[in-house]
Design an enzyme around this catalytic site. Structure first.
Site, PDB file in Angstrom:
ATOM      1  N   THR A 110      -9.146   2.972   6.600  1.00  0.00           N
ATOM      2  CA  THR A 110      -8.714   1.603   6.876  1.00  0.00           C
ATOM      3  C   THR A 110      -7.215   1.534   7.185  1.00  0.00           C
ATOM      4  OG1 THR A 110      -8.405   1.202   4.493  1.00  0.00           O
ATOM      5  CG2 THR A 110     -10.515   0.561   5.460  1.00  0.00           C
ATOM      6  N   ALA A 111      -6.583   2.697   7.363  1.00  0.00           N
ATOM      7  CA  ALA A 111      -5.144   2.737   7.638  1.00  0.00           C
ATOM      8  C   ALA A 111      -4.898   3.129   9.093  1.00  0.00           C
ATOM      9  CB  ALA A 111      -4.475   3.698   6.650  1.00  0.00           C
ATOM     10  N   TYR A 112      -4.110   4.170   9.328  1.00  0.00           N
ATOM     11  CA  TYR A 112      -3.737   4.578  10.686  1.00  0.00           C
ATOM     12  C   TYR A 112      -4.963   4.917  11.524  1.00  0.00           C
ATOM     13  CZ  TYR A 112      -0.645   6.868  14.154  1.00  0.00           C
ATOM     14  OH  TYR A 112       0.044   7.220  15.282  1.00  0.00           O
ATOM     15  N   SER A 113      -5.961   5.527  10.897  1.00  0.00           N
ATOM     16  CA  SER A 113      -7.177   5.888  11.621  1.00  0.00           C
ATOM     17  C   SER A 113      -7.858   4.668  12.214  1.00  0.00           C
ATOM     18  CB  SER A 113      -8.138   6.625  10.681  1.00  0.00           C
ATOM     19  OG  SER A 113      -9.335   6.969  11.343  1.00  0.00           O
ATOM     20  N   LEU A 114      -7.914   3.570  11.452  1.00  0.00           N
ATOM     21  CA  LEU A 114      -8.506   2.322  11.948  1.00  0.00           C
ATOM     22  C   LEU A 114      -7.723   1.804  13.148  1.00  0.00           C
ATOM     23  CD1 LEU A 114     -10.457  -0.103  11.661  1.00  0.00           C
ATOM     24  CD2 LEU A 114      -8.823  -1.090  10.047  1.00  0.00           C
ATOM     25  N   ASP A 163      -4.048  10.186   4.698  1.00  0.00           N
ATOM     26  CA  ASP A 163      -4.220  11.029   5.878  1.00  0.00           C
ATOM     27  C   ASP A 163      -3.100  12.045   6.068  1.00  0.00           C
ATOM     28  OD1 ASP A 163      -2.062   9.430   6.934  1.00  0.00           O
ATOM     29  OD2 ASP A 163      -3.526   7.976   7.635  1.00  0.00           O
ATOM     30  N   ASP A 168       0.812  -1.209   0.000  1.00  0.00           N
ATOM     31  CA  ASP A 168       0.000   0.000   0.000  1.00  0.00           C
ATOM     32  C   ASP A 168       0.848   1.264   0.000  1.00  0.00           C
ATOM     33  OD1 ASP A 168      -2.420  -1.263  -0.178  1.00  0.00           O
ATOM     34  OD2 ASP A 168      -2.841  -1.208   1.982  1.00  0.00           O
ATOM     35  N   GLY A 169       2.013   1.220   0.670  1.00  0.00           N
ATOM     36  CA  GLY A 169       2.894   2.383   0.674  1.00  0.00           C
ATOM     37  C   GLY A 169       3.377   2.732  -0.722  1.00  0.00           C
TER      38      GLY A 169
END
Length: 285
Positions: free
Chosen positions: A182-186, A142, A68-69
């Site tokens: 679905t990334a850091y926020s999750l 984000d 993903d990165g």
């Protein structure tokens, strides 16, 4: 068709996957561009080596091979030139990947035009110091303000549409798109938001407060952030995991919807819910 290929060769299977992608695209009669710095690695292939901006601006589709990165980094380039992008997973989770490494036969759908486009909203984070714009960053996932090497928590002021919203006493604050939900926020307890529902999500990181919930704003919202105790928490700003920049007492971070978006190719018929459940099951979440 012309394809520019971005690959993260640090991934275990990335070289093998890239070779297979090149072979399949050439079999389909496509023209393939790779970065000049990878010329020695792929010198045995019938491809064109170009500078990154030239390749992306001239291609029809950008293909990102990695995790993903890698995809997010390539998506910035694709959005800059209003290009479509396809992710091929050569990593572990690959939330944003349109194909897995064993599905390369489906690349024929690209040349046939048999695919759909997901238009994903992006954020623009403008960093002002003393009223002067010193940095402008685009985010597919984000924008994050978080404490630096200090162990002290941050006091982060949040102003929405020029009206004071709240102040968080926390390790940081995440401002994310639905894609970034679905990334850091999750990981910080934020909600999962379907990418088709355009919105801006704020999620505090380890807040010392009884009110620790995320807030979902309409996409037109303008969010202004400042840190009230910079000298204690030494805060940093990072957008989509890129290199962090220092936030000072004179800093104001304005986060709003970007004028550009990301055009993500979907070849398979999997819904967002299908992808979410399958990937989380893989990760045993």
């Amino acid at each position: 068709m012309k394809f520019a290929v971005h690959v993260n060769l640090t991934r275990t299977h990335a070289y093998e996957v890239t070779c297979n992608v090149i072979r399949e695209l050439k079999r389909l009669g496509a023209e393939v561009f790779l970065p000049v710095e990878q010329q020695e690695t792929f010198k045995n292939f019938d491809v064109i080596f170009e500078e990154n901006d030239t390749a992306v601006s001239n291609c029809d589709v950008l293909i990102a091979i990695g995790g993903d990165g890698t995809f997010i980094h390539a998506a910035h380039d694709a959005a800059k030139y209003d290009k479509e992008i396809l992710g091929i997973n050569a990593g572990n989770l690959g939330f944003l990947a349109g194909l897995e490494k064993q599905e390369l036969h489906l690349l024929s759908k690209l040349t046939d035009g048999n695919y759909e486009i997901d238009r994903r909203m992006m954020l623009c984070a403008e960093h002002y110091v003393g009223g002067e714009l010193v940095g402008k960053h685009y985010c597919l996932n984000d924008a994050v303000i978080a404490r630096g090497v200090s162990m002290r928590m941050c006091d982060i002021s949040v102003v929405c549409n020029s009206k004071m919203s709240c102040t968080y006493h926390a390790d940081g604050l995440i401002v994310s798109t639905p894609t970034g939900s679905t990334a850091y926020s999750l990981s910080s307890g934020g909600p999962v938001v379907d990418p088709s529902i355009e919105s801006i999500i704020t999620t505090p990181i380890c807040t010392h407060s009884l009110f620790s919930r995320s807030i979902i704003f309409r996409p037109e919202t303008k969010i202004e952030l400042s840190v009230l105790n910079c000298e204690l928490c030494l805060p940093l700003l990072s957008c989509d995991g890129e290199s962090a920049v220092e936030v000072t007492p004179e800093s104001k971070i304005l986060v709003r919807r970007a004028h550009r978006n990301s055009k993500i190719i979907r070849i398979k018929a999997d819904s967002f819910t299908d992808i979410l459940l399958n990937k989380l099951i893989e990760r045993r979440v």
